[in-house]
Design an enzyme around this catalytic site. Structure first.
Site: not given
Length: 692
Positions: A457-458, A500, A574, A577, A580, A648, A650-651
């Protein structure tokens, strides 16, 4: 090992995106493709009594107008927001009551404007208050969390505390507004349905479509090749995909439905408003004795969704006496849903702001207050943490930010009309992992093909999963190809809950490691399924943690708040990347800046709709809104998560940002503002109150 994991590899799809060759859901130009435009309800509650489609059908290029009277019949969905055009009921303003299908987008839009709908309107109620007579305690909050948790005697301990804070905070409705609106292109051929959709998970879309249309799942293919953001709003199927499939079946042609942005707040979910009451009691040494966090929110009348905003208080700090409560009122509003860091984002804003108020009450440094209340185990469950390095994040952030030189007195730093201040807040987000399947194949040219129905999703999922595969295979990254984003691939869960990469990466690792272990000549394929492992019950509390620091300048003439610097330091397992990951952290922090200063939605009580319904009125932050954002992380090792040791990311970047900025505004001005966003009018009102 090749060392691929952790390297700052460039996004594999980056060139496609910047060159315009990446195809999104609305860019599949099948022969004969039609376009469709929805008609939203013009009342806040009631029934459709008549639909006049004559003028719409007379518009050149219009092919059909679907209403509840002629639309294909669907099976009853598990999600009531997808029972589209099935009956005359209007549960809230903006509910779709018709769909116009035409040769072109312009004709569809003109046709939609020509549809005339008559209603039997009913009295509606869209106003949330803490004392609303319809407020109730649900069985559970979102995510299966118990609505109420209580330990000890929080009221008695609060009354006996040397230092007490009893405060209320308010977070308004917030909207996801991804760059790519919710869009789907559907095509029927020989009883088979193919859908290209903008979704965070194609497997869920296929399952829903199969039930609605009475089809076996194997006769449906759903792809999400590229997705222009979602922030939770594309985590479940939305009206676009159902309407596209209905229209394509009805017209016999491929149909694209791209929801107009002004429709999104009403039909794709939003972050519900939350009213918070925090009561913190502590000893003179700053150790918490009592912690109470009560949240009141709303849900729609057709679907219960309760923002779990009190749950973070069950994780963060050691308090022997505690109470966390969720209350909700069912109103005539659009159904709320997931938005980046649901629960944690609004809940931690209130908790971390109240903790800052307690530090002021105690005359204690807010970093030290947090350190002093560090728990040995997760307070709510009593389970040990798999890893918890919040204190290290706070210490490292303070060092990088220059916190030691801070004058703790509020309202004393000034540059002309500007008041300057700094603030801090902690962040947390749970580690979630689900079972996935993946295959790895050795190809004749010496490369490897990894296939999994992940969704990018980007976030760079293609790139990171290729890195995981290359590491497990022990080959250079360029020798690993990756296929994602289709139900024709091995099944995997959606991209959501920051789960994810942890979920998909586990299966990719196992598939590639299994292939690497095979002796030569004993097969060129390996399939992995992490069911039973990824979803196994853990005896540990698994969370990511972080610390946010902010520096602001408050203009005493205009009330404008400018963030000169944001710093985040994270302990998120860990990092797979570096490039990203930094992008994800910075993106979350930028979204948190918007939550603090610019983003807010108003529910019009008389009209029953959101006043801010597009990007002209709902203000998201832009490049000029922050001068400097820094994201750093600790080299955290945690063997109790997955084979990669990743959490995770992303949030968690959004979680503490709003509180850090709000605390910095207080430090700058000496004024405590307890309602977001901190707009110039609110800041000026606060400054005026201080002067008087």
């Amino acid at each position: 090992m090749t060392g691929s994991v952790g390297a700052p590899a460039e996004r594999r799809e980056g060139r496609e995106k910047v060159s315009g060759t990446a195809r999104y859901a609305g860019e599949f130009h099948f022969p004969g493709r039609a376009q469709a435009w929805p008609v939203p309800a013009g009342v806040a509650r009631g029934r459709v009594t008549a639909v006049d489609t004559a003028a719409a059908l007379a518009v050149p290029g219009v092919l059909a107008v679907l209403t509840h009277e002629n639309a294909p019949r669907l099976a009853e969905p598990d999600d009531p927001t997808l029972a589209l055009l099935q009956n005359a009921r209007v549960p809230h303003r903006g509910w779709f009551v018709a769909l116009v299908v035409a040769e072109t987008l312009e004709a569809a839009r003109a046709g939609a404007a020509a549809v005339r709908v008559a209603y039997d309107a009913e009295e509606h109620d869209v106003t949330l208050t803490a004392s609303h007579p319809g407020v109730y305690v649900p069985e559970e909050a979102n995510g299966g969390h118990p609505a109420v948790r209580e330990q000890g005697d929080p009221d008695g301990a609060f009354a006996a505390s040397a230092a007490r804070v009893d405060v209320a905070y308010r977070v308004p409705p917030l909207h996801n507004h991804p760059m790519e609106p919710h869009t789907s292109t559907a095509r029927w051929e020989d009883g088979r349905l193919t859908v290209h959709t903008s979704s965070q998970g194609t497997g869920a879309v296929r399952a829903v479509l199969a039930k609605l249309f009475g089809l076996p799942e194997e006769r449906i293919v759903v792809t999400a090749e590229h997705v222009g953001g979602g922030f939770g709003s594309k985590g479940t199927p939305r009206p676009d995909v159902v309407l596209a499939a209905m229209a394509a079946r009805e017209t016999g042609r491929p149909v694209t439905v791209a929801l107009p942005r002004r429709c999104l707040p009403a039909v794709v979910g939003h972050r519900a408003p939350t009213l918070h009451r925090l009561r913190l009691g502590a000893g003179a040494d700053g150790r918490l004795a009592s912690l109470t966090h009560e949240v009141t929110t709303y849900t729609s009348r057709i679907k219960e969704f309760v923002e779990q905003a009190a749950v973070p208080a069950r994780v963060m700090y050691a308090a022997p006496h505690s109470r966390t409560v969720h209350r909700v009122a069912a109103l005539d509003v659009p159904s709320p849903s997931w938005m980046r860091a649901p629960g944690e984002a609004p809940g931690m804003y209130a908790l971390e702001s109240a903790l800052d108020e307690l530090a002021t009450e105690l005359g204690m440094d807010p970093v030290e207050l947090r350190v002093r209340n560090e728990p040995d185990v997760e307070p709510d469950s009593g389970r040990p943490f798999s890893s918890r390095h919040l204190v290290e994040c706070l210490r490292e952030g303070a060092r990088r930010f220059g916190w030691a030189g801070r004058d703790p007195r509020p309202g004393v730093r000034r540059e002309g009309p500007l008041l300057l201040g700094t603030g801090v807040a902690a962040a947390t987000y749970p580690v979630m992992v689900g079972p996935s399947t993946a295959t790895a194949r050795a190809l004749p040219d010496g490369s490897f093909l990894v296939r999994i129905n992940a969704t990018d999703i980007g976030t760079g999922a293609r790139t990171v999963l290729a890195q995981v595969g290359a590491d497990a295979l022990g080959v250079p990254l360029e020798r690993v190809r990756i296929e994602v984003g289709s139900t024709e691939l091995p099944s995997a869960p959606l991209a959501g809950g920051s789960s994810g990469t942890a979920s998909w990466g586990w299966a990719v690792h196992d598939a590639c490691a299994g292939l690497a272990r095979r002796p030569a000549g004993q097969g060129f394929d390996h399939r992995a399924d992490t069911t039973g492992a990824a979803d196994a019950e853990s005896g540990f509390a698994r969370h990511a943690f972080g610390a946010h620091f902010a520096e602001v300048a408050v203009d005493t003439v205009t009330g404008e708040v400018r963030v000169g610097r944001l710093l985040g330091v994270y302990a998120a397992g860990r990092i797979l990347n570096a490039r990203t990951a930094r992008s994800q952290f910075v993106g979350g922090m930028t979204m948190g800046l918007g939550m603090a200063l610019t983003e807010g939605s108003t529910m019009d009580a008389a009209f029953g709709d959101f006043t801010e319904s597009d990007l002209a009125s709902y203000h998201v932050p832009v490049h000029a809104d922050v001068a400097e954002i820094e994201a750093h992380w600790l080299d955290e090792e945690d063997s109790r998560l997955n084979p990669m040791g990743s959490k995770g990311i992303g949030e968690i970047g959004i979680v503490g940002t709003a509180a850090a900025i709000g605390n910095a505004v207080h430090h700058a001005t000496g004024v405590r503002l307890r309602e977001l966003p901190l707009t110039p009018d609110r800041v000026l009102t606060g400054l005026l109150g201080r002067r008087t």
